[in-house]
Design an enzyme around this catalytic site. Structure first.
Site, PDB file in Angstrom:
ATOM      1  N   ASN A 198       0.854  -1.194   0.000  1.00 17.96           N
ATOM      2  CA  ASN A 198       0.000   0.000   0.000  1.00 17.96           C
ATOM      3  C   ASN A 198       0.889   1.242   0.000  1.00 17.96           C
ATOM      4  O   ASN A 198       1.483   1.583   1.019  1.00 17.96           O
ATOM      5  CB  ASN A 198      -0.897  -0.036   1.252  1.00 17.96           C
ATOM      6  N   TRP A 199       0.935   1.894  -1.156  1.00 19.30           N
ATOM      7  CA  TRP A 199       1.844   3.052  -1.294  1.00 19.30           C
ATOM      8  C   TRP A 199       1.218   4.337  -0.731  1.00 19.30           C
ATOM      9  O   TRP A 199       1.825   5.404  -0.800  1.00 19.30           O
ATOM     10  CB  TRP A 199       2.241   3.258  -2.754  1.00 19.30           C
ATOM     11  N   LYS A 200       0.002   4.229  -0.259  1.00 18.29           N
ATOM     12  CA  LYS A 200      -0.695   5.382   0.345  1.00 18.29           C
ATOM     13  C   LYS A 200      -0.523   6.633  -0.524  1.00 18.29           C
ATOM     14  O   LYS A 200      -0.654   6.553  -1.748  1.00 18.29           O
ATOM     15  CB  LYS A 200      -0.195   5.589   1.782  1.00 18.29           C
TER      16      LYS A 200
ATOM     17  N   HIS B 268      -9.846   1.137   5.023  1.00 17.64           N
ATOM     18  CA  HIS B 268      -8.549   1.345   5.681  1.00 17.64           C
ATOM     19  C   HIS B 268      -8.742   2.335   6.837  1.00 17.64           C
ATOM     20  O   HIS B 268      -9.525   3.291   6.716  1.00 17.64           O
ATOM     21  CB  HIS B 268      -7.528   1.883   4.673  1.00 17.64           C
TER      22      HIS B 268
ATOM     23  N   GLU C 204      -5.367  -4.749  10.709  1.00 20.26           N
ATOM     24  CA  GLU C 204      -4.376  -3.687  10.871  1.00 20.26           C
ATOM     25  C   GLU C 204      -4.673  -2.901  12.145  1.00 20.26           C
ATOM     26  O   GLU C 204      -5.465  -1.945  12.116  1.00 20.26           O
ATOM     27  CB  GLU C 204      -4.425  -2.738   9.674  1.00 20.26           C
TER      28      GLU C 204
ATOM     29  N   GLY D 246       2.389   2.598  10.998  1.00 17.36           N
ATOM     30  CA  GLY D 246       3.325   3.718  10.877  1.00 17.36           C
ATOM     31  C   GLY D 246       4.006   4.121  12.172  1.00 17.36           C
ATOM     32  O   GLY D 246       4.584   5.208  12.253  1.00 17.36           O
TER      33      GLY D 246
ATOM     34  N   SER E  39       3.396  -1.685  10.542  1.00 20.06           N
ATOM     35  CA  SER E  39       4.848  -1.656  10.799  1.00 20.06           C
ATOM     36  C   SER E  39       5.560  -2.953  10.405  1.00 20.06           C
ATOM     37  O   SER E  39       6.504  -3.383  11.061  1.00 20.06           O
ATOM     38  CB  SER E  39       5.133  -1.314  12.266  1.00 20.06           C
TER      39      SER E  39
ATOM     40  N   GLY F 173       2.908  -0.829   4.369  1.00 17.73           N
ATOM     41  CA  GLY F 173       2.870   0.574   3.971  1.00 17.73           C
ATOM     42  C   GLY F 173       4.258   1.077   3.631  1.00 17.73           C
ATOM     43  O   GLY F 173       4.815   0.748   2.582  1.00 17.73           O
TER      44      GLY F 173
HETATM   45  P1  13P Z   1       2.879   0.755   7.691  1.00 21.30           P
HETATM   46  O1  13P Z   1       3.472  -0.506   7.122  1.00 21.30           O
HETATM   47  O2  13P Z   1       3.546   1.996   7.178  1.00 21.30           O
HETATM   48  O3  13P Z   1       2.798   0.692   9.190  1.00 21.30           O
HETATM   49  O4  13P Z   1       1.384   0.860   7.166  1.00 21.30           O
HETATM   50  C1  13P Z   1       0.552  -0.238   7.266  1.00 21.30           C
HETATM   51  C2  13P Z   1      -0.682   0.003   6.496  1.00 21.30           C
HETATM   52  O5  13P Z   1      -1.478   0.846   6.857  1.00 21.30           O
HETATM   53  C3  13P Z   1      -0.881  -0.769   5.271  1.00 21.30           C
HETATM   54  O6  13P Z   1      -2.168  -0.593   4.764  1.00 21.30           O
END
Ligand code: 13P
Length: 247
Positions: A7-9, A93, A164, A170, A207, A228
């Site tokens: 997920n590149w957000k 999400h 999640e 994060g 994470s 992420g």
């Molecule tokens: P991180 O891996 O940056 O903690 O994010 C996880 C996430 O929200 C994936 O959808």
């Protein structure tokens, strides 16, 4: 086979996404051993998928709207994502829920739209730190799960779930693998009760990085990881890919 969903957000703009896709296209991997899907930002999705076409990578959108077409400014339908080759959609999400006010009912409509339009929804559920600390985790997860599945045709559905925990996203404070295992097993049981005894594949997210990914993937009830920030750098992307492939 286990899954590595990236997920590149909103981390990468078009130029960065294309440069990153170019790096990814040089990686060799066996797609019969790992299911890789990238979830680029909506505006970059077309070009990224064009660049990675034929390389055994799936695509998904980070969000979708429930209407099919018409006067819905700013919205993008399942049909439109399907048309450009998306197989998956992240739905619900926690960033959509927390930052953009998405409700359980919105999530349900999105899940329903995905199923109707031939895209596999990856239903994201998770609790906050306060909910966990006050012993409300299962209640919250059950509410998110049940409300998203409410009224669906139980015979013909392919859904994936991503657990999640919000406190792990994060923060560098990943959920302990054994705790994640326990939650995954519990979600599977709840899902079965609701969905005619069907098994569901559940990804863990929060994470995950190249250092800890193996500790999740070596657990049976964890079907893969939703990553992420570590999925937006080529070193960690390729390291995670190798680990998943060589399980
Ligand atoms: P991180 O891996 O940056 O903690 O994010 C996880 C996430 O929200 C994936 O959808």
């Amino acid at each position: 086979m286990k899954y590595f969903f990236a997920n590149w957000k909103m981390y990468l703009d078009l130029k960065q996404s294309l440069a990153f896709a170019e790096d990814i296209s040089n990686l060799e991997f066996d797609n019969s051993k790992v299911g890789v899907s990238v979830f680029p930002n909506q505006i970059t999705l077309c070009e990224v998928s064009e660049k990675l076409k034929g390389g055994g990578i799936y695509f998904g959108t980070q969000n979708v709207d429930w209407e099919n077409s018409g006067a819905y400014s700013g919205a993008t339908s399942v049909h439109m994502f399907k048309e450009i080759g998306c197989d998956f959609a992240l739905v619900g999400h926690s960033e959509r829920r927390e930052v953009f006010g998405e409700t359980n009912e919105d999530v349900r409509r999105k899940v329903e739209a995905c199923l109707g339009g031939g895209i596999i929804p990856v239903l994201c559920i998770g609790e906050t730190k306060e909910e966990k600390d006050s012993g409300k985790r299962n209640e919250i997860l059950m509410e998110q799960l049940r409300s998203a599945l409410e009224g669906l045709d139980k015979s013909n559905t392919k859904i994936m779930v991503a657990y999640e925990p919000i406190w792990a996203i994060g923060t560098g404070e990943a959920c302990e693998p054994l705790e994640a295992k326990e939650v995954h097993l519990w979600i599977k049981e709840e899902y079965k009760k609701y969905f005619s005894n069907k098994d569901v594949e559940i990804l863990y997210g929060g994470s995950v990085d190249a250092q800890n990914v193996l500790s999740y993937l070596s657990i049976d009830s964890i079907s893969g990881v939703l990553v992420g920030s570590a999925s937006t750098k080529i070193e960690s992307f390729s390291a995670i890919l190798k680990i998943v492939e060589n399980l």
